[in-house]
Write a protein that holds these residues in place. Structure first.
Motif, PDB file in Angstrom:
ATOM      1  N   ASP A   1      18.244 -14.656  61.269  1.00  0.00           N
ATOM      2  CA  ASP A   1      17.438 -14.720  60.038  1.00  0.00           C
ATOM      3  C   ASP A   1      16.804 -16.111  59.933  1.00  0.00           C
ATOM      4  O   ASP A   1      16.809 -16.884  60.899  1.00  0.00           O
ATOM      5  N   SER A   2      16.286 -16.431  58.727  1.00  0.00           N
ATOM      6  CA  SER A   2      15.565 -17.707  58.570  1.00  0.00           C
ATOM      7  C   SER A   2      16.487 -18.911  58.792  1.00  0.00           C
ATOM      8  O   SER A   2      16.024 -20.008  59.097  1.00  0.00           O
ATOM      9  N   THR A   3      17.808 -18.715  58.646  1.00  0.00           N
ATOM     10  CA  THR A   3      18.727 -19.840  58.874  1.00  0.00           C
ATOM     11  C   THR A   3      19.077 -19.969  60.361  1.00  0.00           C
ATOM     12  O   THR A   3      19.796 -20.879  60.756  1.00  0.00           O
ATOM     13  N   GLY A   4      18.596 -19.041  61.175  1.00  0.00           N
ATOM     14  CA  GLY A   4      18.874 -19.109  62.613  1.00  0.00           C
ATOM     15  C   GLY A   4      20.137 -18.368  63.016  1.00  0.00           C
ATOM     16  O   GLY A   4      20.466 -18.290  64.204  1.00  0.00           O
ATOM     17  N   ARG A   5      20.877 -17.826  62.029  1.00  0.00           N
ATOM     18  CA  ARG A   5      22.120 -17.116  62.383  1.00  0.00           C
ATOM     19  C   ARG A   5      21.853 -15.629  62.489  1.00  0.00           C
ATOM     20  O   ARG A   5      21.052 -15.063  61.725  1.00  0.00           O
ATOM     21  N   GLN A   6      22.500 -14.964  63.446  1.00  0.00           N
ATOM     22  CA  GLN A   6      22.322 -13.527  63.637  1.00  0.00           C
ATOM     23  C   GLN A   6      22.835 -12.761  62.416  1.00  0.00           C
ATOM     24  O   GLN A   6      23.893 -13.099  61.872  1.00  0.00           O
ATOM     25  N   VAL A   7      22.089 -11.754  62.018  1.00  0.00           N
ATOM     26  CA  VAL A   7      22.450 -11.009  60.808  1.00  0.00           C
ATOM     27  C   VAL A   7      23.493  -9.939  61.163  1.00  0.00           C
ATOM     28  O   VAL A   7      23.268  -9.109  62.048  1.00  0.00           O
ATOM     29  N   PRO A   8      24.648  -9.955  60.476  1.00  0.00           N
ATOM     30  CA  PRO A   8      25.667  -8.938  60.772  1.00  0.00           C
ATOM     31  C   PRO A   8      25.348  -7.610  60.073  1.00  0.00           C
ATOM     32  O   PRO A   8      25.074  -7.600  58.878  1.00  0.00           O
ATOM     33  N   THR A   9      25.350  -6.516  60.845  1.00  0.00           N
ATOM     34  CA  THR A   9      25.089  -5.201  60.249  1.00  0.00           C
ATOM     35  C   THR A   9      26.256  -4.278  60.602  1.00  0.00           C
ATOM     36  O   THR A   9      26.629  -4.158  61.781  1.00  0.00           O
ATOM     37  N   PRO A  10      26.833  -3.588  59.599  1.00  0.00           N
ATOM     38  CA  PRO A  10      27.949  -2.673  59.894  1.00  0.00           C
ATOM     39  C   PRO A  10      27.499  -1.520  60.793  1.00  0.00           C
ATOM     40  O   PRO A  10      26.395  -1.000  60.632  1.00  0.00           O
TER      41      PRO A  10
END
Ligand SMILES: Cc1cc2nc3c(=O)[nH]c(=O)nc-3n(C[C@H](O)[C@H](O)[C@H](O)COP(=O)(O)OP(=O)(O)OC[C@H]3O[C@@H](n4cnc5c(N)ncnc54)[C@H](O)[C@@H]3O)c2cc1C
Ligand code: SF4
Length: 480
Positions: free
Chosen positions: A375-384
């Motif tokens: 995301d915009s913070t550079g961290r991968q977005v966790p999705t269930p």
């Protein structure tokens, strides 16, 4: 030395056969406490004196590491101690608990060239422990007494570092803390196996001997408000840390035996200090013989899993929604926990708790996570991942999801105290003064949850700022 090495190697060999319940405190204390000290001189001589001190640049205190390593290698320990303590108020504490892999040691040129870092933290600890043993560490004796008085709220590393420097300058210093002992998270947060409590208490004694007054069991907001204290002192420092535990809103989270990390760690630390702790003695906060699940991926979570191992838990599992590379905790701590048979369930999101007929937690229902694009913070977005639910057996669940600031303007009955959206105190970054003249702030309550070494740095900077502020006030008064 050879014997200790052998013991270490044998334990490493023995560990794979051990369950968490079989690896007790006694297996670890000796290794982590004693392994580095005899090797300090040899380690110090590994420093190449490379001339590009990235270690120093990445130490928040800008410790003069290459020079005190050289002095140590030459056996000039008293000089090494003097140099190391010139920039660090508590070198033996940082040497024990700084995440060196992210700071000095992670940036050691020898480490970067693949030859293994110089163990800077262990040497820093060794130098100051030796200094205490040799009687070189003395209470501060100010050259002259000053009549101005300074109140410090919070006896954690930030408050204590400020108290030390201000006392050295001759100020009358009073430190208020709501706990019964001095040290903040050094005494009641960080576990004994990482930081032995006598090390913290000995510093508190030294400060008392230097003339610092401690008022413990004194809670600002209950026993006095900020305004009361401001009237009593020429300047105030707020160094109260962050203590509002982040909550996990999930069905079943009210079940018995789901506990906040700090309650669990405080009970364990109090037991270690010899206190009577009913919640531990009843078994509620004791992991012995239990299937323990810790939720979270930071250093607090690592402290909880490793404490549970030492208490003789049947099994210890850590649930974290991202992967190992993306966890906030120190990689070294994770490696230590793995070595101690903690099982990590990466990319696992707890979403509800199941209880038994007595209302006690019996399992954590968990979903597998897919890590999507950053995301915009550079961290991968966790999705269930749909349909991936599984249950993790649990008799004790520890929530270690991090901490936010308490509502200080309300607690301190001081609406003028400006705070950020996150609740941390707003300061002028040049002077470290809050919105209230003469009231300064330092440590986690300004930065948000951070590190001991940053608390020390902030406390030292705040002390210098308070000294400037009071000296200027004196000059103005003299000029009038
Ligand atoms: C479990 C845990 C493990 C950690 N492990 C590490 C580690 O290994 N290495 C590392 O570098 N950092 C670690 N940290 C972070 C580190 O402990 C903090 O960053 C550091 O202690 C912050 O220092 P501080 O002085 O700002 O606050 P604190 O240490 O939190 O001290 C604040 C003090 O203020 C007192 N106080 C609060 N409110 C009031 C009030 N109203 N009236 C009077 N007194 C009050 C509290 O009782 C406390 O004593 C850990 C944190 C936790 C929670
Ligand atoms: S204070 Fe921390 S970062 Fe600085 S040299 Fe010591 S261990 Fe390394």
């Amino acid at each position: 030395m050879a014997e200790k090495l052998l013991k270490f190697v044998n334990l490493q060999r023995a560990m794979p056969e051990k369950r968490a319940s079989e690896t007790r405190r006694s297996d670890f204390g000796e290794i982590y406490a004693e392994f580095a000290a005899p090797a300090a001189t040899a380690q110090a001589s590994r420093c190449s004196q490379c001339g590009v001190p990235f270690c120093q640049v990445h130490c928040p205190l800008s410790n003069n590491i290459p020079d005190w390593l050289k002095l140590t290698a030459e056996g000039r320990l008293e000089e090494a101690y003097e140099m190391s303590s010139a920039t660090n108020t508590f070198p033996e504490i940082c040497g024990r608990i700084c995440p060196q892999d992210r700071l000095c040691e992670g940036n050691c040129v020898i480490e970067q060239s693949g030859h293994g870092t110089v163990t800077i933290g262990a040497i820093e600890k060794y130098i100051t422990d030796t200094a205490f043993d040799m009687g070189w560490v003395k209470p501060a004796k100010p050259a002259r007494e000053r009549k101005e008085s300074i109140g410090i709220i919070g006896a954690g590393p930030a408050g204590l570092a400020a108290a030390d420097l201000l006392r050295r300058k001759g100020y009358q210093v009073t430190v208020y803390d709501r706990h019964d002992r001095v040290g903040g998270l050094l005494i009641y947060g960080i576990p004994n196996f990482k930081l032995e409590k006598p090390i913290v208490l000995r510093r508190a004694e030294l400060l008392k001997e230097s003339g610092v007054t401690f008022k413990t069991n004194f809670e600002v907001g209950r026993d006095a408000n900020l305004d009361d204290l401001r009237k009593q002192h020429d300047a105030l420092l707020i160094a109260t840390g962050v203590y509002k535990a982040r909550e996990l809103q999930a069905p079943g989270s009210g079940a018995k035996n789901i506990v906040p990390a700090l309650d669990y760690l405080i009970a364990s630390n109090r037991k270690g200090l010899g206190d009577h702790v009913p919640a531990f003695e009843s078994g509620a906060l004791d992991a012995a013989g239990k299937n323990v699940v810790v939720i979270g991926g930071g250093d607090t979570a690592m402290d909880c899993v490793r404490t549970a191992v030492r208490q003789g838990a049947k099994s210890v599992k850590c649930l974290y929604r991202r992967d190992r590379a993306n966890m906030p905790g120190s990689q070294r701590e994770v490696a230590n926990a793995e070595e101690e048979r903690v099982e990590f369930l990466w990319q696992s999101l707890p979403h509800s708790f199941l209880d038994d007929a007595e209302g006690k937690v019996r399992a954590v229902r968990t979903t597998r996570i897919h890590l999507g694009p950053p995301d915009s913070t550079g961290r991968q977005v966790p999705t269930p991942i749909e349909g991936s639910d599984f249950d993790v057996e649990a008799d004790l669940v520890v929530k270690a999801l991090g901490f936010d600031a308490e509502e200080l303007p309300k607690l301190f009955d001081s609406p003028a105290l400006a705070v950020t959206a996150a609740g941390t105190i707003k300061i002028d970054w040049r002077t470290l003064m809050t919105a209230i003249p003469g009231v300064f702030a330092a440590g986690d309550i300004v930065r948000g949850a951070s590190l001991v070494v940053w608390g020390i740095r902030d406390g030292r900077d705040a002390a210098m700022s308070i000294d400037n502020y009071l000296s200027k006030a004196l000059q103005h008064a003299a000029a009038e």
